[in-house]
Design a protein around this motif. Structure first.
Motif, PDB file in Angstrom:
ATOM      1  N   ARG A   1      32.117  62.009-144.116  1.00  0.00           N
ATOM      2  CA  ARG A   1      33.267  61.158-144.426  1.00  0.00           C
ATOM      3  C   ARG A   1      32.840  59.700-144.581  1.00  0.00           C
ATOM      4  O   ARG A   1      33.324  58.997-145.470  1.00  0.00           O
TER       5      ARG A   1
ATOM      6  N   THR B   1      31.027  59.306-147.938  1.00  0.00           N
ATOM      7  CA  THR B   1      32.018  59.340-149.011  1.00  0.00           C
ATOM      8  C   THR B   1      32.752  58.014-149.090  1.00  0.00           C
ATOM      9  O   THR B   1      32.938  57.453-150.175  1.00  0.00           O
TER      10      THR B   1
ATOM     11  N   SER C   1      31.677  64.602-149.914  1.00  0.00           N
ATOM     12  CA  SER C   1      32.697  64.946-148.909  1.00  0.00           C
ATOM     13  C   SER C   1      32.674  66.405-148.473  1.00  0.00           C
ATOM     14  O   SER C   1      33.371  66.779-147.535  1.00  0.00           O
TER      15      SER C   1
END
Length: 191
Positions: free
Chosen positions: A132, A135, A183
């Protein structure tokens, strides 16, 4: 920051179009072949980190400075640097030091054992968090002005894959493809 043992994999975007990808040498060659002068952004393909890249002087890749790098420049003290053991400061309450000192092998052995166990137990959660964050780093650098950016960011950190993918669905294909790749590990639910 990439380690010395793992080769860096780069991805290069001009606007929202992927124009190069591969090892440092491969990307250097691809960028030198370019005939246009469109500005481009270079990223570590795994971490989403934006990199400065010296195409003409062949100095290679220079990651943006981080606080970890500032620590690396500090003079080395005690430890076993040849074995990769470097002493750093840890601040604990006296009762914690007392407990550590009563453990077999002493404080250092006990701390290494605790860290090893915690890293094993939290590996899935750490992988989700790292995905995360990678990303988000990439998305912020390249897509911050696109429609739905803030909502996509919220969906990413909330773990809402369908919502995230729906929000980035109208974004340019190369950008969307790389966001989905970065992701992918971020959708696993930690136990």
């Amino acid at each position: 920051m990439p380690s010395d043992t793992q080769p860096i994999h780069l991805i290069v975007f001009a606007g929202f179009k992927r124009i190069a990808e591969g090892s440092t040498a491969e990307v250097l060659a691809q960028l030198r072949e370019r005939k246009d002068d469109t500005p481009y952004l270079i990223f570590d393909a795994q971490t989403g980190e934006s990199l400065d890249f010296d195409v003409h002087n062949q100095a290679g890749v220079v990651p943006h400075a981080t606080t970890a790098e500032a620590h690396d420049d500090a003079p080395r003290g005690v430890g076993r640097p040849k074995l990769g053991v470097v002493a750093r400061e840890v601040t604990l309450l006296p009762r914690h030091w007392d407990w550590l000192n009563r453990q077999p092998g002493g404080a250092s052995v006990a701390l290494r054992r605790l860290v090893q166990e915690a890293s094993r137990v939290n590996a899935d959660r750490d992988a989700v968090r790292a995905s995360r964050e990678a990303t988000y780093r990439f998305m912020t650098a390249i897509a911050g002005a696109l429609p739905g950016f803030e909502e996509a960011t919220r969906a990413l950190f909330a773990g809402e894959r369908n919502r995230f993918e729906g929000l980035i669905d109208a974004w340019p294909a190369d950008l969307r493809t790389h966001l989905q790749k970065l992701s992918a590990a971020g959708w696993s639910t930690p136990a």
